[in-house]
Scaffold this motif. Structure first.
Motif, PDB file in Angstrom:
ATOM      1  N   VAL A 126      33.099  31.334  28.267  1.00 34.73           N
ATOM      2  CA  VAL A 126      33.179  32.796  28.149  1.00 34.73           C
ATOM      3  C   VAL A 126      34.592  33.220  28.545  1.00 34.73           C
ATOM      4  CG1 VAL A 126      32.293  35.040  28.921  1.00 34.73           C
ATOM      5  CG2 VAL A 126      30.731  33.081  28.771  1.00 34.73           C
ATOM      6  N   MET A 127      35.196  34.068  27.704  1.00 33.83           N
ATOM      7  CA  MET A 127      36.485  34.677  28.025  1.00 33.83           C
ATOM      8  C   MET A 127      36.221  36.153  28.330  1.00 33.83           C
ATOM      9  SD  MET A 127      38.625  33.105  24.835  1.00 33.83           S
ATOM     10  CE  MET A 127      40.152  32.457  25.484  1.00 33.83           C
ATOM     11  N   ALA A 128      36.800  36.666  29.400  1.00 35.41           N
ATOM     12  CA  ALA A 128      36.542  38.067  29.761  1.00 35.41           C
ATOM     13  C   ALA A 128      37.817  38.734  30.256  1.00 35.41           C
ATOM     14  CB  ALA A 128      35.466  38.132  30.846  1.00 35.41           C
ATOM     15  N   CYS A 129      37.983  39.989  29.892  1.00 37.68           N
ATOM     16  CA  CYS A 129      39.086  40.798  30.415  1.00 37.68           C
ATOM     17  C   CYS A 129      38.488  41.986  31.154  1.00 37.68           C
ATOM     18  CB  CYS A 129      39.952  41.343  29.280  1.00 37.68           C
ATOM     19  SG  CYS A 129      40.843  40.076  28.373  1.00 37.68           S
ATOM     20  N   LEU A 130      39.079  42.320  32.298  1.00 35.32           N
ATOM     21  CA  LEU A 130      38.635  43.517  33.014  1.00 35.32           C
ATOM     22  C   LEU A 130      39.204  44.736  32.308  1.00 35.32           C
ATOM     23  CD1 LEU A 130      36.854  43.731  35.647  1.00 35.32           C
ATOM     24  CD2 LEU A 130      37.555  41.472  34.946  1.00 35.32           C
ATOM     25  N   SER A 131      38.301  45.492  31.703  1.00 38.98           N
ATOM     26  CA  SER A 131      38.658  46.722  31.012  1.00 38.98           C
ATOM     27  C   SER A 131      38.248  47.888  31.921  1.00 38.98           C
ATOM     28  CB  SER A 131      37.946  46.759  29.658  1.00 38.98           C
ATOM     29  OG  SER A 131      38.264  47.924  28.971  1.00 38.98           O
ATOM     30  N   SER A 132      37.831  48.975  31.341  1.00 37.51           N
ATOM     31  CA  SER A 132      37.333  50.123  32.106  1.00 37.51           C
ATOM     32  C   SER A 132      36.560  51.023  31.159  1.00 37.51           C
ATOM     33  CB  SER A 132      38.501  50.919  32.696  1.00 37.51           C
ATOM     34  OG  SER A 132      38.026  52.165  33.194  1.00 37.51           O
ATOM     35  N   GLN A 133      35.576  51.732  31.697  1.00 34.31           N
ATOM     36  CA  GLN A 133      34.880  52.687  30.826  1.00 34.31           C
ATOM     37  C   GLN A 133      35.845  53.785  30.381  1.00 34.31           C
ATOM     38  OE1 GLN A 133      31.557  54.356  32.924  1.00 34.31           O
ATOM     39  NE2 GLN A 133      32.804  55.788  34.093  1.00 34.31           N
ATOM     40  N   MET A 134      36.942  53.951  31.134  1.00 34.87           N
ATOM     41  CA  MET A 134      37.955  54.928  30.713  1.00 34.87           C
ATOM     42  C   MET A 134      38.642  54.500  29.413  1.00 34.87           C
ATOM     43  SD  MET A 134      39.763  56.218  34.145  1.00 34.87           S
ATOM     44  CE  MET A 134      38.804  56.790  35.530  1.00 34.87           C
ATOM     45  N   GLY A 135      38.448  53.240  29.020  1.00 32.14           N
ATOM     46  CA  GLY A 135      38.994  52.760  27.761  1.00 32.14           C
ATOM     47  C   GLY A 135      38.064  53.000  26.581  1.00 32.14           C
ATOM     48  N   SER A 136      36.889  53.564  26.850  1.00 30.12           N
ATOM     49  CA  SER A 136      35.967  53.865  25.756  1.00 30.12           C
ATOM     50  C   SER A 136      36.439  55.113  25.030  1.00 30.12           C
ATOM     51  CB  SER A 136      34.553  54.085  26.303  1.00 30.12           C
ATOM     52  OG  SER A 136      33.752  54.675  25.292  1.00 30.12           O
ATOM     53  N   TYR A 148      46.219  55.460  31.742  1.00 28.26           N
ATOM     54  CA  TYR A 148      45.456  54.277  32.136  1.00 28.26           C
ATOM     55  C   TYR A 148      44.323  54.041  31.131  1.00 28.26           C
ATOM     56  CZ  TYR A 148      42.281  51.364  34.943  1.00 28.26           C
ATOM     57  OH  TYR A 148      41.446  50.365  35.383  1.00 28.26           O
ATOM     58  N   GLY A 149      43.593  55.113  30.802  1.00 28.77           N
ATOM     59  CA  GLY A 149      42.496  55.002  29.833  1.00 28.77           C
ATOM     60  C   GLY A 149      43.004  54.492  28.486  1.00 28.77           C
ATOM     61  N   ALA A 150      44.161  54.997  28.063  1.00 25.01           N
ATOM     62  CA  ALA A 150      44.717  54.560  26.772  1.00 25.01           C
ATOM     63  C   ALA A 150      45.098  53.087  26.818  1.00 25.01           C
ATOM     64  CB  ALA A 150      45.932  55.414  26.421  1.00 25.01           C
ATOM     65  N   SER A 151      45.579  52.628  27.976  1.00 31.35           N
ATOM     66  CA  SER A 151      45.956  51.203  28.068  1.00 31.35           C
ATOM     67  C   SER A 151      44.718  50.314  27.970  1.00 31.35           C
ATOM     68  CB  SER A 151      46.739  50.924  29.361  1.00 31.35           C
ATOM     69  OG  SER A 151      45.889  50.957  30.500  1.00 31.35           O
ATOM     70  N   LYS A 152      43.596  50.758  28.539  1.00 26.64           N
ATOM     71  CA  LYS A 152      42.361  49.962  28.443  1.00 26.64           C
ATOM     72  C   LYS A 152      41.739  50.104  27.042  1.00 26.64           C
ATOM     73  CE  LYS A 152      42.242  48.292  32.708  1.00 26.64           C
ATOM     74  NZ  LYS A 152      42.353  46.855  33.011  1.00 26.64           N
ATOM     75  N   ALA A 174      34.877  42.501  27.153  1.00 22.32           N
ATOM     76  CA  ALA A 174      35.631  43.542  27.865  1.00 22.32           C
ATOM     77  C   ALA A 174      34.654  44.076  28.908  1.00 22.32           C
ATOM     78  CB  ALA A 174      36.041  44.640  26.892  1.00 22.32           C
ATOM     79  N   LEU A 175      35.035  43.993  30.188  1.00 22.48           N
ATOM     80  CA  LEU A 175      34.084  44.314  31.263  1.00 22.48           C
ATOM     81  C   LEU A 175      34.526  45.532  32.061  1.00 22.48           C
ATOM     82  CD1 LEU A 175      33.450  40.704  32.637  1.00 22.48           C
ATOM     83  CD2 LEU A 175      31.913  42.074  31.198  1.00 22.48           C
ATOM     84  N   HIS A 176      33.582  46.447  32.287  1.00 20.08           N
ATOM     85  CA  HIS A 176      33.820  47.577  33.203  1.00 20.08           C
ATOM     86  C   HIS A 176      33.181  47.227  34.545  1.00 20.08           C
ATOM     87  CE1 HIS A 176      34.078  51.438  35.043  1.00 20.08           C
ATOM     88  NE2 HIS A 176      32.770  51.595  35.059  1.00 20.08           N
ATOM     89  N   PRO A 177      33.981  47.163  35.624  1.00 19.52           N
ATOM     90  CA  PRO A 177      33.432  46.696  36.899  1.00 19.52           C
ATOM     91  C   PRO A 177      32.727  47.765  37.724  1.00 19.52           C
ATOM     92  CG  PRO A 177      35.779  47.136  37.129  1.00 19.52           C
ATOM     93  CD  PRO A 177      35.440  47.411  35.685  1.00 19.52           C
ATOM     94  N   GLY A 178      32.591  48.980  37.201  1.00 22.99           N
ATOM     95  CA  GLY A 178      32.150  50.102  38.026  1.00 22.99           C
ATOM     96  C   GLY A 178      33.378  50.748  38.656  1.00 22.99           C
ATOM     97  N   ALA A 222      25.569  47.655  27.701  1.00 26.26           N
ATOM     98  CA  ALA A 222      26.604  47.781  26.664  1.00 26.26           C
ATOM     99  C   ALA A 222      27.232  49.174  26.727  1.00 26.26           C
ATOM    100  CB  ALA A 222      25.982  47.554  25.299  1.00 26.26           C
ATOM    101  N   LEU A 223      28.541  49.222  26.588  1.00 30.83           N
ATOM    102  CA  LEU A 223      29.265  50.495  26.529  1.00 30.83           C
ATOM    103  C   LEU A 223      29.774  50.696  25.104  1.00 30.83           C
ATOM    104  CD1 LEU A 223      31.399  50.151  29.801  1.00 30.83           C
ATOM    105  CD2 LEU A 223      29.527  51.760  29.422  1.00 30.83           C
ATOM    106  N   PRO A 224      29.865  51.953  24.661  1.00 25.33           N
ATOM    107  CA  PRO A 224      30.416  52.192  23.320  1.00 25.33           C
ATOM    108  C   PRO A 224      31.930  51.955  23.348  1.00 25.33           C
ATOM    109  CG  PRO A 224      29.956  54.275  24.402  1.00 25.33           C
ATOM    110  CD  PRO A 224      29.463  53.206  25.337  1.00 25.33           C
ATOM    111  N   TRP A 225      32.453  51.265  22.333  1.00 28.19           N
ATOM    112  CA  TRP A 225      33.904  51.013  22.297  1.00 28.19           C
ATOM    113  C   TRP A 225      34.670  52.333  22.219  1.00 28.19           C
ATOM    114  CZ3 TRP A 225      35.606  46.189  23.193  1.00 28.19           C
ATOM    115  CH2 TRP A 225      34.754  45.109  22.934  1.00 28.19           C
TER     116      TRP A 225
END
Ligand SMILES: NC(=O)c1ccc[n+]([C@@H]2O[C@H](COP(=O)([O-])OP(=O)(O)OC[C@H]3O[C@@H](n4cnc5c(N)ncnc54)[C@H](OP(=O)(O)O)[C@@H]3O)[C@@H](O)[C@H]2O)c1
Length: 225
Positions: A126-136, A148-152, A174-178, A222-225
């Motif tokens: 499994v490959m994972a990157c720490l993203s953020s829900q702010m990137g949705s 920051y949101g735009a970068s994610k 792409a993972l949102h850690p809370g 699951a979060l919406p992209w």
């Protein structure tokens, strides 16, 4: 099991190292500078922790790390490193250097590393990157931190493009850690590192044997992209 955590000096990255060590994994922790917390962990890890110095933004990092493992032997690659970006979140006032560092660190460099290290991944990796829900893009929750949101969002977009083009056999997340109490998350964040990390590891492990990309939070939703 071989686990690599890129950006492991503190916060969620350090927590991921601790959690995977506790589960018996062999862990490689990439940090920018020598780190007392990892030195302390090394004393009890019985040879299962290797600390490597490097910068995610170094264009030669992937090539250097390739030498660490033979093909097909990396089970989990977690690109955790990320930055908040300029204190002044209004793009109008951010400098070109600040914007470059933000988008290189949070979006371009993680995918560059995934691309170089993909041949080292195990079939059930499994490959994972720490993203953020702010990137949705559809949640559009980044009103207070638009850069920051735009970068994610850029990270999520690059990750989806890479998976579509490269079609790796393993899952790419792409993972949102809370909202987590770390240097980046701040003192008023409601989620403890240990709780976020427990959820992230369970979410990653639930994807073993799957392929394709997914945007998930630390509770596996699951979060919406
Ligand atoms: N905390 C939250 O609420 C939250 C929410 C959503 C998403 N996230 C994401 O989760 C990830 C971890 O966040 P955190 O809260 O644990 O942040 P943190 O406490 O600020 O830790 C960030 C980590 O990234 C490392 N790092 C930054 N730039 C790097 C580079 N160029 N090369 C190597 N390492 C680098 C830092 O290393 P140094 O010690 O060398 O600086 C540190 O280990 C980030 O991607 C962040 O965007 C966090």
């Amino acid at each position: 099991m071989n686990v690599w955590v890129i950006g492991a000096s503190r916060g969620i990255g350090l927590g991921l190292v601790e959690r995977y060590l506790a589960q018996g994994a062999q862990v490689l922790a990439l940090v920018r500078a020598p780190n007392a917390a990892l030195d302390a962990l090394m004393a009890t890890a019985k040879g299962r922790l290797r600390v490597v110095t490097g910068d995610l933004c170094d264009p030669d990092l992937g090539t250097r790390l390739l030498e660490e493992l033979r093909p097909g032997s990396l089970d989990r690659l977690i690109v955790n490193a990320g930055i908040m970006g300029p204190a002044e979140e209004d793009g109008q006032w951010a400098t070109a250097a600040e914007l470059g560092e933000l988008f290189l660190t949070n979006a371009v460099a993680p995918l560059r590393l995934l691309d170089v290290l993909a041949p080292r991944m195990a079939a059930e990796g499994v490959m994972a990157c720490l993203s953020s829900q702010m990137g949705s893009v559809s949640l559009a929750r980044s009103a207070e931190m638009p850069l920051y949101g735009a970068s994610k969002a850029a990270l999520n977009s690059l990750l989806q493009s890479w998976v579509a083009g490269r079609q790796p056999p393993c899952a790419v997340l792409a993972l949102h850690p809370g909202w987590v109490r770390t240097e980046l998350g701040g003192a008023s964040a409601p989620v403890e590192v240990a709780d976020s990390v427990a959820g992230l590891v369970a979410t990653i492990e639930a994807r073993v044997g799957q392929s394709g990309s997914a945007f998930l939070d630390y509770q596996g939703q699951a979060l919406p992209w």
